[in-house]
Design a protein around this motif. Structure first.
Motif, short mmCIF file in Angstrom:
data_model
loop_
_atom_site.label_atom_id
_atom_site.label_comp_id
_atom_site.label_asym_id
_atom_site.label_seq_id
_atom_site.Cartn_x
_atom_site.Cartn_y
_atom_site.Cartn_z
N ILE A 103 47.12 30.19 22.51
CA ILE A 103 45.71 30.16 22.89
C ILE A 103 44.83 30.45 21.68
CG2 ILE A 103 43.95 31.45 24.15
CD1 ILE A 103 45.91 31.65 26.48
N GLU A 104 45.20 31.47 20.92
CA GLU A 104 44.41 31.83 19.73
C GLU A 104 44.38 30.68 18.74
OE1 GLU A 104 42.57 34.35 19.27
OE2 GLU A 104 43.20 35.78 20.82
N LEU A 106 44.75 27.52 19.45
CA LEU A 106 44.00 26.42 20.07
C LEU A 106 42.51 26.59 19.87
CD1 LEU A 106 43.91 23.90 21.88
CD2 LEU A 106 43.88 25.45 23.86
N ILE A 107 41.97 27.76 20.24
CA ILE A 107 40.52 27.94 20.13
C ILE A 107 40.10 28.15 18.69
CG2 ILE A 107 40.34 28.79 22.49
CD1 ILE A 107 40.07 31.60 21.43
N ALA A 115 34.58 27.87 21.62
CA ALA A 115 35.66 27.74 22.60
C ALA A 115 36.07 29.13 23.05
CB ALA A 115 36.86 27.01 22.00
N VAL A 117 38.48 31.41 26.36
CA VAL A 117 39.43 31.38 27.46
C VAL A 117 38.98 32.43 28.47
CG1 VAL A 117 41.85 31.58 28.15
CG2 VAL A 117 41.26 30.68 25.89
N ASN A 128 36.45 32.25 20.15
CA ASN A 128 36.46 32.01 18.71
C ASN A 128 35.10 32.37 18.10
OD1 ASN A 128 34.72 29.87 19.28
ND2 ASN A 128 36.18 28.27 18.74
N THR A 240 43.02 23.49 32.14
CA THR A 240 43.91 24.51 32.67
C THR A 240 45.35 24.11 32.39
OG1 THR A 240 43.91 23.40 34.83
CG2 THR A 240 42.31 25.18 34.52
N VAL A 254 40.53 27.17 29.69
CA VAL A 254 40.02 27.04 28.32
C VAL A 254 38.74 26.19 28.38
CG1 VAL A 254 40.49 26.27 25.96
CG2 VAL A 254 42.37 27.10 27.42
N GLU A 255 37.63 26.78 27.96
CA GLU A 255 36.37 26.05 27.95
C GLU A 255 35.94 25.80 26.51
OE1 GLU A 255 31.86 25.96 29.79
OE2 GLU A 255 33.10 27.76 30.08
N THR A 256 35.64 24.56 26.22
CA THR A 256 35.17 24.18 24.89
C THR A 256 33.78 23.58 25.01
OG1 THR A 256 36.29 22.03 25.13
CG2 THR A 256 37.48 23.77 23.98
#
Length: 273
Positions: A103-104, A106-107, A115, A117, A128, A240, A254-256
């Motif tokens: 996750i880290e 990714l964002i 981004a 989570v 981030n 998700t 995860v929202e971007t």
């Protein structure tokens, strides 16, 4: 407390009424559910009325076809007299080290664009530097962990005064929460909804009818937010995990925030230069 999230209450009611409630929530007939689950409408009726005890496999099969959230599948199993199938592992458990690291990365890889989570209550579990740049100027009282993304966005002392199309963006967020409440039947989420829906809409942020400096034909509803005298525009994307086998993982999202125009993209790129 939601009866569908309380193991004791669920067991007391029995699995039949719970399955019927989920079927009616999904607006699926007994016949349609039977066809999906390779069963018969008569058997579904017997299960719902308590005349027949479903097997563990049948409970899980019906839950899958009714799109019952993972947490509630455990409640259904308990109500049917079976042990929960899906664990709920704390996010800081060593067993989820690989997930957290992923996750880290990714964002972090999404930077400089924002981004984050969130969990089922929209509490921020990772964010981030792009997100933290947007939160600049928010009072420390709202930044005390656990940070809540919805509260930070809609609170009159949060981002709300800087969101230029607040009424539209607020409506989008409340509608999103309402869909989640219907899906999960979560009383804590409902309480959060009632809290943020009651926030007054600031005079600034959405009520003045301000528009971007340069009109843009947006491809999705953007969040128009003022940042250091500039109007930035972002569109939101939420993802998700597929086929989660853990309650905690199932409830992560995860929202971007993607720039919705070239000017925003160029300006955001300067944040990390």
């Amino acid at each position: 407390m939601s009866t569908l999230t309380s193991g004791t209450a669920s067991a007391a009611r029995g699995v039949g009424p719970l399955l019927r409630a989920w079927r009616e929530q999904r607006r699926v007939s007994q016949l349609e559910l039977a066809l999906r689950a390779d069963s018969s409408a008569r058997h579904i009726s017997f299960i719902e009325t308590g005349r027949s005890r479903p097997s563990e496999e049948m409970v899980l099969r019906l839950a899958e076809h009714l799109d019952v959230p993972v947490r509630e599948r455990n409640a259904l199993l308990l109500a049917a007299g079976y042990a929960p199938r899906f664990p709920q592992t704390p996010l800081d458990d060593p067993a989820l080290d690989t997930l957290r690291e992923g996750i880290e990365r990714l964002i972090g890889g999404f930077e400089p664009y924002p981004a984050l989570v969130v969990d089922a209550l929209y509490d921020v579990v990772a964010a981030n530097r792009g997100v933290m740049a947007l939160f600049e100027g928010v009072p420390e009282s709202l930044l005390v962990p656990p940070l809540n993304a919805i509260r930070l966005t809609l609170h009159p002392q949060g981002l709300a005064p800087r969101i230029l199309n607040l009424r539209e963006w607020r409506g989008h967020l409340l509608e999103q929460m309402a869909r989640q409440i219907a899906l999960h039947r979560s009383e804590p989420l409902r309480a959060l909804y009632e809290e943020v829906a009651a926030y007054p809409v600031p005079d600034t942020g959405g009520t003045a009818g301000r528009e971007p400096d340069v009109p843009v034909a947006y491809f999705a509803l953007p969040m128009l937010i003022e940042h250091e005298g500039r109007t930035l525009s972002f569109v939101s994307s939420i993802s998700t995990f597929n086929t989660p086998m853990d309650v905690t993982v199932a409830e992560l999202a995860v929202e971007t925030l993607l720039p919705a125009d070239p000017a925003t993209a160029k300006y955001v790129q300067s944040w990390l230069s």
